[in-house]
Design a protein around this motif. Structure first.
Motif, short mmCIF file in Angstrom:
data_model
loop_
_atom_site.label_atom_id
_atom_site.label_comp_id
_atom_site.label_asym_id
_atom_site.label_seq_id
_atom_site.Cartn_x
_atom_site.Cartn_y
_atom_site.Cartn_z
N VAL A 224 -5.05 25.85 30.06
CA VAL A 224 -5.94 27.02 30.02
C VAL A 224 -6.95 26.94 31.16
CG1 VAL A 224 -7.79 28.14 28.70
CG2 VAL A 224 -5.67 27.47 27.56
N VAL A 225 -7.57 25.77 31.35
CA VAL A 225 -8.56 25.61 32.42
C VAL A 225 -7.90 25.78 33.78
CG1 VAL A 225 -10.15 23.98 33.53
CG2 VAL A 225 -10.11 24.19 31.03
N SER A 226 -6.74 25.19 33.95
CA SER A 226 -6.02 25.30 35.22
C SER A 226 -5.68 26.75 35.55
CB SER A 226 -4.74 24.45 35.17
OG SER A 226 -4.03 24.55 36.37
N LYS A 227 -5.19 27.48 34.56
CA LYS A 227 -4.85 28.89 34.77
C LYS A 227 -6.10 29.69 35.12
CE LYS A 227 -2.48 32.75 32.61
NZ LYS A 227 -1.31 33.07 33.34
N ALA A 228 -7.20 29.44 34.44
CA ALA A 228 -8.46 30.14 34.73
C ALA A 228 -8.92 29.84 36.15
CB ALA A 228 -9.53 29.76 33.71
N GLN A 229 -8.75 28.61 36.58
CA GLN A 229 -9.11 28.25 37.96
C GLN A 229 -8.22 28.99 38.96
OE1 GLN A 229 -8.79 23.97 37.41
NE2 GLN A 229 -10.96 23.75 37.92
N GLU A 230 -6.93 29.02 38.69
CA GLU A 230 -5.99 29.70 39.58
C GLU A 230 -6.30 31.19 39.70
OE1 GLU A 230 -2.10 28.93 37.99
OE2 GLU A 230 -2.24 26.78 38.39
N ALA B 236 -11.65 16.81 34.94
CA ALA B 236 -13.06 16.55 34.64
C ALA B 236 -13.62 17.62 33.70
CB ALA B 236 -13.88 16.48 35.92
N VAL B 237 -13.25 18.87 33.94
CA VAL B 237 -13.71 19.96 33.07
C VAL B 237 -13.22 19.73 31.65
CG1 VAL B 237 -13.52 22.45 32.60
CG2 VAL B 237 -13.88 21.65 34.94
N VAL B 238 -11.94 19.39 31.51
CA VAL B 238 -11.37 19.16 30.18
C VAL B 238 -12.07 17.97 29.50
CG1 VAL B 238 -9.27 18.47 28.93
CG2 VAL B 238 -9.15 20.18 30.76
N HIS B 239 -12.31 16.91 30.24
CA HIS B 239 -12.98 15.74 29.65
C HIS B 239 -14.40 16.06 29.22
CE1 HIS B 239 -9.94 12.99 31.83
NE2 HIS B 239 -9.52 13.28 30.61
N VAL B 240 -15.10 16.88 29.98
CA VAL B 240 -16.46 17.27 29.59
C VAL B 240 -16.43 18.07 28.30
CG1 VAL B 240 -18.43 18.74 30.23
CG2 VAL B 240 -17.49 17.13 31.89
N PHE B 241 -15.51 19.04 28.22
CA PHE B 241 -15.39 19.82 26.98
C PHE B 241 -15.04 18.91 25.80
CE2 PHE B 241 -15.37 23.65 29.44
CZ PHE B 241 -15.72 24.65 28.56
N TRP B 242 -14.03 18.08 26.00
CA TRP B 242 -13.54 17.22 24.92
C TRP B 242 -14.64 16.27 24.45
CZ3 TRP B 242 -8.81 18.31 23.05
CH2 TRP B 242 -8.29 17.45 22.08
N ALA B 243 -15.31 15.63 25.39
CA ALA B 243 -16.36 14.67 25.03
C ALA B 243 -17.52 15.36 24.33
CB ALA B 243 -16.85 13.93 26.29
N SER B 244 -17.92 16.51 24.84
CA SER B 244 -19.05 17.22 24.24
C SER B 244 -18.75 17.66 22.82
CB SER B 244 -19.41 18.44 25.09
OG SER B 244 -19.80 18.03 26.38
N LEU B 245 -17.58 18.21 22.61
CA LEU B 245 -17.23 18.69 21.28
C LEU B 245 -16.99 17.53 20.31
CD1 LEU B 245 -15.13 21.78 22.28
CD2 LEU B 245 -17.54 21.66 21.65
N MET C 137 -21.28 25.56 27.86
CA MET C 137 -20.32 24.98 28.81
C MET C 137 -19.53 26.07 29.53
SD MET C 137 -18.94 21.47 27.06
CE MET C 137 -18.58 22.18 25.47
N VAL C 138 -19.04 27.05 28.80
CA VAL C 138 -18.30 28.13 29.43
C VAL C 138 -19.20 28.90 30.38
CG1 VAL C 138 -17.13 30.34 29.00
CG2 VAL C 138 -16.57 28.34 27.59
N GLY C 139 -20.42 29.17 29.96
CA GLY C 139 -21.36 29.89 30.81
C GLY C 139 -21.63 29.17 32.11
#
Length: 95
Positions: free
Chosen positions: A29-35, A47-56, A85-87
């Motif tokens: 999902v993150v990769s597609k949004a970046q593309e 890194a984005v995925v790890h930040v989301f995962w760790a925070s949640l 995080m999304v913002g």
């Protein structure tokens, strides 16, 4: 995830596979949004995925440890964490 609260806890293979599958889905999902240019800047996808995962996981750990209160309060913190995080990842709109 349990912060040592369950010293004997070892996730089984099915649980570990579920975690890997979930992380891959978030990564996609993150990769597609970046593309598609929906995220600001040149961010490292993992890194984005790890930040989301760790925070949640942090929110979940605090709830399970009794530091947030009831499930409704934990859900509010979870939603606010996601919103912030999304913002932070969205391109800034000119004022």
């Amino acid at each position: 995830m349990f912060g040592g609260a369950f010293t004997d806890f070892k996730p089984d293979e099915a649980s570990m596979n579920g975690t890997v599958t979930a992380m891959r889905q978030v990564l996609n999902v993150v990769s597609k949004a970046q593309e598609e240019g929906l995220l600001a800047g040149l961010l490292d996808t993992e890194a984005v995925v790890h930040v989301f995962w760790a925070s949640l996981h942090g929110v979940i750990h605090l709830y399970m440890g009794g530091h947030i209160g009831d499930a409704q309060s934990a859900h509010a913190v979870y939603r606010q964490s996601l919103t912030l995080m999304v913002g932070a990842l969205l391109p800034q709109q000119p004022a």
